[in-house]
Design an enzyme around this catalytic site. Structure first.
Site, mmCIF file in Angstrom:
data_model
loop_
_atom_site.group_PDB
_atom_site.id
_atom_site.type_symbol
_atom_site.label_atom_id
_atom_site.label_comp_id
_atom_site.label_asym_id
_atom_site.label_seq_id
_atom_site.Cartn_x
_atom_site.Cartn_y
_atom_site.Cartn_z
ATOM 1 N N ARG A 325 20.519 -19.464 69.966
ATOM 2 C CA ARG A 325 21.112 -20.514 69.135
ATOM 3 C C ARG A 325 21.190 -21.841 69.874
ATOM 4 O O ARG A 325 21.160 -22.914 69.253
ATOM 5 C CB ARG A 325 22.491 -20.097 68.628
ATOM 6 C CG ARG A 325 23.039 -20.998 67.532
ATOM 7 C CD ARG A 325 24.324 -20.466 66.938
ATOM 8 N NE ARG A 325 24.102 -19.492 65.907
ATOM 9 C CZ ARG A 325 24.217 -19.739 64.597
ATOM 10 N NH1 ARG A 325 24.530 -20.952 64.173
ATOM 11 N NH2 ARG A 325 24.030 -18.791 63.710
ATOM 12 N N GLU A 728 32.659 -24.043 62.923
ATOM 13 C CA GLU A 728 31.979 -24.458 64.142
ATOM 14 C C GLU A 728 31.448 -25.892 64.137
ATOM 15 O O GLU A 728 31.511 -26.564 65.176
ATOM 16 C CB GLU A 728 30.821 -23.493 64.425
ATOM 17 C CG GLU A 728 31.264 -22.094 64.770
ATOM 18 C CD GLU A 728 30.103 -21.115 64.798
ATOM 19 O OE1 GLU A 728 29.893 -20.452 65.824
ATOM 20 O OE2 GLU A 728 29.389 -21.016 63.778
#
Length: 790
Positions: A325, A728
């Site tokens: 990621r 997030e």
């Protein structure tokens, strides 16, 4: 039938898109919210404590636990040999993370035994009496040192590539190379790790765990016990914070509590001290980013070749997907014509690092922003100009390094609006004037954007279930697979259900998450909690409503289209019936008033081997302007003002979303400025308590803090009520704080040299950067601090 007019028929209290308080907010404030350590303990409850090793890397030559066993109140001492099933809790399935270490120590503080005693204090005192013999082995704790020592990778590295990187770099008019070190971060949740196990009949056990992933704890406990998942029930009412640290790290505590409970046939609770918790649980991954960038005179980036190496720790844990990621977000909002991004997840003799809010994305994004900053300083331009020049655009400039087309790009509008509303240009000009005449205090300002992909990159995690019961009095029971850690998930999902049934929010009761009601749940992570569980709950409601509409249509001889759920009522033809009365009638007609809902995210796919696919369902966007003041004699600084404009689509609950943005900003600011993890030369974590590890205080928050939602935004994808995730994405907004500090430092050399601040930019690092530029100015005869030649 009730035909009298009523205000409740025109609106419901607490439906979707309305600001509502967190369902447990009053309990949090008053201290009446029940956490696991508040639960009433059954008679005979025992308490566990872990025995830790004091070597970073060694063989265990002897383990003398006689004094531990003989200590007051000790009922049992468990070692790896006492694990009845498999001594492994590795979430990656690599069999590299023992419940209790056997034979070899791989990090300082690794648990090697567990004491079970009549009280926690007696277990804690007994654990200190172990005598362990070691055969020391070489150890490595630093990322760069691990690379130089050729330490192994803990998982397969990922490579993302598009175009011809060698040709792109060679053809670029200008080129620069650099390195950035990015520090880790401790989760520092208010409620530490804890597990409470109660044995049942046969092989059954119930575990209360402070975990974001009940199904994984269920699987790991069963794995360690040598039984099957249906023998283990895991329950979670709430957590006092998680931030990713309770996605996998809860496994060890739950497994040990369950093993002891089954072995002794007594309830067992285990809760480590804060110091031990910080030593033995994983953190955010440290990164070292090496980059080679080709660009032109206008600041447009032509090619990027970058390697993202990470301190992963002694085992794989989630380091593979975390480092993946990081690469997915190294582009942030910027198009790279030719690009190669490579991960290097390095093994180190430290605790195994794990998930943390953003899951590698913040580290990748920060590396990408450093490249933009370096280009800007090399050209003597405002970094915002370089950002705008490189934003994703239309066809030909809309494909990511992982070959996903950016179809929902709104970053240009967000930045344009924030630049205007924050008066960025005038403030920047004023700050430059101020710095020219200020010998000690220097100021800086920066505007940075965020584009964050939403979905689990492990495609199979993008699913959720929910269980909805409508009782005959009209009250509704909701259970879903998500976990509440303070973020307001339960409130949002309840609002979704209230909207579906058109009833007031207080009609809905959400109960503790349990694997016994909703099976095979995904972790509450990747900002997907509301997206997934909200849709699953809506699906369950729609099943029940379909049955109810068919019943009403048949009973009252009206077309189904004339049966409508309206606020707290059901309209059947031209008449109204109170919701509770209608449900009672349906119950008496034996209509099923319960449903299991399900949802899986559509359209996503990912081929890791080729580095191509659509791993994200959509992107969430945002931007922040931060202004700082720096004392160049001490390196100390303050954040004077922050302006945020963030995209949450059609917000389900603006009050909760703004709270998430503010909290994420301050937590991200802590990661980038004050929170420093430090290991000594013996591999010991020395920042393992509030006395040595500095999270932001209330006094550290921005003096002026303006947060606004982009209320015009709407998710182009059919997510739950067209909302977007908010857990997030805002964590990366405070990159603007780091870059504002960089501008203040760069003023020492008249903004001609990139300040290259590593993170966290502690006052010590800021001071060293200031001194470094002062020396450069003196050596090179560059314009000095007062604007004159040095």
């Amino acid at each position: 039938m009730d035909t009298s007019p009523s205000r409740s028929r025109t609106e419901i209290s607490g439906g979707a898109h309305t600001p509502r308080k967190h369902d447990s907010a009053h309990k949090h404030v008053t201290g009446s919210a029940d956490y696991i350590d508040d639960m009433a303990e059954p008679t005979g409850t025992l308490h566990g404590y872990l025995g830790l090793t004091d070597r970073a890397h060694a063989t265990i030559t002897s383990l003398d636990l006689d004094a531990v066993r003989a200590s007051e109140g000790v009922v049992a001492v468990l070692t790896g040999a006492d694990v009845p099933g498999v001594n492994d809790i590795s979430p990656s399935g690599r069999n590299d993370e023992p419940v209790l270490a056997e034979g070899k120590v791989l990090f300082h503080g690794q648990p090697v035994f567990a004491v079970i005693a009549e009280s926690r204090e007696l277990a804690r005192r007994a654990a200190k009496k172990a005598v362990i013999g070691y055969g020391d082995l070489p150890h490595v704790t630093d990322v760069r040192a691990a690379m130089e020592a050729d330490y192994p990778l803990v998982t397969d590295p990922l490579k993302l590539e598009r175009g011809d990187i060698e040709a792109g770099l060679a053809a670029a008019p200008k080129r620069l190379k650099g390195e950035m070190r990015i520090g880790g971060q401790d989760h520092f949740y208010l409620e530490g790790h804890i597990a409470f196990a109660i044995p049942g009949e046969d092989d059954e056990v119930t575990v209360w765990s402070s975990t974001q992933h009940p199904s994984e704890v269920q699987h790991m406990v069963a794995h360690a016990l040598g039984t099957v998942s249906n023998a283990v029930t895991v329950q979670v009412r709430r957590m006092g914070g998680g931030f990713g640290g309770k996605e996998t790290q809860s496994n060890q505590f739950a497994a040990i509590a369950a093993i002891a409970a089954k072995k002794l046939n007594r309830a067992v609770k285990i809760r480590p001290d804060r110091d031990d918790d910080m030593i033995i649980t994983g953190k955010r991954h440290d990164f070292v980013v090496d980059y080679d960038v080709g660009y032109d005179e206008s600041g447009v980036i032509h090619a990027v070749d970058a390697t993202f190496a990470a301190r992963c720790g002694f085992s794989s844990d989630l380091s593979g997907p975390v480092t993946d990621r990081a690469l997915f977000h190294a582009d942030n909002c910027y198009f790279y014509q030719d690009v190669r991004l490579v991960s290097k997840p390095m093994m180190t003799n430290t605790v195994s690092n794990t998930a943390f809010r953003g899951f590698g994305g913040p580290q990748g994004m920060l590396g990408g922003e450093r490249m933009i900053e370096d280009v800007a300083y090399a050209l003597g331009r405002d970094p915002l100009e370089i950002r705008k020049a490189n934003f994703y655009g239309g066809p030909g400039r809309d494909v990511t390094p992982y070959h996903q087309t950016v179809e929902d790009n709104i970053i240009g509008r967000i930045v344009e609006e924030l630049e205007a509303s924050s008066d960025y240009q005038a403030r920047r000009a004023e700050i430059i004037d101020f710095n020219e005449n200020s010998p000690v205090v220097r100021r800086g300002i920066a505007l940075t954007p965020v584009k964050f992909g939403i979905s689990f990159t492990a495609t199979w995690y993008n699913q959720a279930g929910a269980l909805v019961h409508v009782y005959q009095d009209g009250s509704i029971h909701l259970n879903h697979g998500g976990t509440e850690m303070g973020q307001g998930l339960n409130t949002k999902v309840a609002q979704v259900l209230a909207e579906e049934f058109q009833v007031d929010l207080d009609t809905i009761r959400i109960t503790a998450t349990t694997t016994g009601k909703v099976p095979n749940t995904s972790a509450t992570a990747a900002s997907s909690g509301t997206d997934l569980n909200g849709m699953a709950a809506a699906n369950a409601a729609q099943q029940i409503k379909t049955r109810l509409i068919a019943f009403a249509s048949e009973k009252f001889s009206v077309p189904a289209e004339q049966v409508e759920f309206i606020p707290n009522h059901v309209r059947i033809g031209n008449e109204l019936m109170a919701f509770g009365d209608f449900i009672k009638l349906a119950y008496q007609a034996r209509i099923q008033l319960s449903a299991a809902g399900f949802y899986k995210t559509p359209e996503i796919h990912w081929d890791r081997a080729s580095g191509k696919g659509r791993p994200f369902y959509y992107f969430a966007y945002g931007a922040a302007v931060s202004e700082v003041s720096v004392d160049t004699l001490t390196g100390e600084y303050q954040v004077d003002r922050v302006d945020v404009l963030h995209d949450t689509g059609r917000s389900l609950n603006p009050a909760l979303d703004i709270g998430q943005i503010e909290g994420a900003f301050v937590q991200g600011m802590g990661w980038l400025t004050t929170e420093e993890l430090w290991w000594d030369d013996k591999g010991r974590l020395r920042t393992h308590a509030p006395s040595t590890y500095k999270i932001p205080l209330a006094s550290d928050r921005p003096k002026i803090f303006n947060v606004k939602l982009a209320d015009w935004a709407e998710n182009r994808e059919p997510t739950i009520r067209r909302s977007k995730a908010v857990g997030e994405p805002p964590f990366m907004l405070p990159i603007s704080v780091l870059e504002a500090l960089g501008m203040a430092v760069a003023s020492i050399a008249d903004y001609q040299v990139s300040p290259k601040l590593d993170a966290p930019a502690t006052p010590e690092r800021v001071l060293m950067a200031v001194e470094r530029l002062k020396a450069l100015v003196a050596d090179a005869g560059m314009p000095g601090e007062d604007g004159a030649d040095a």
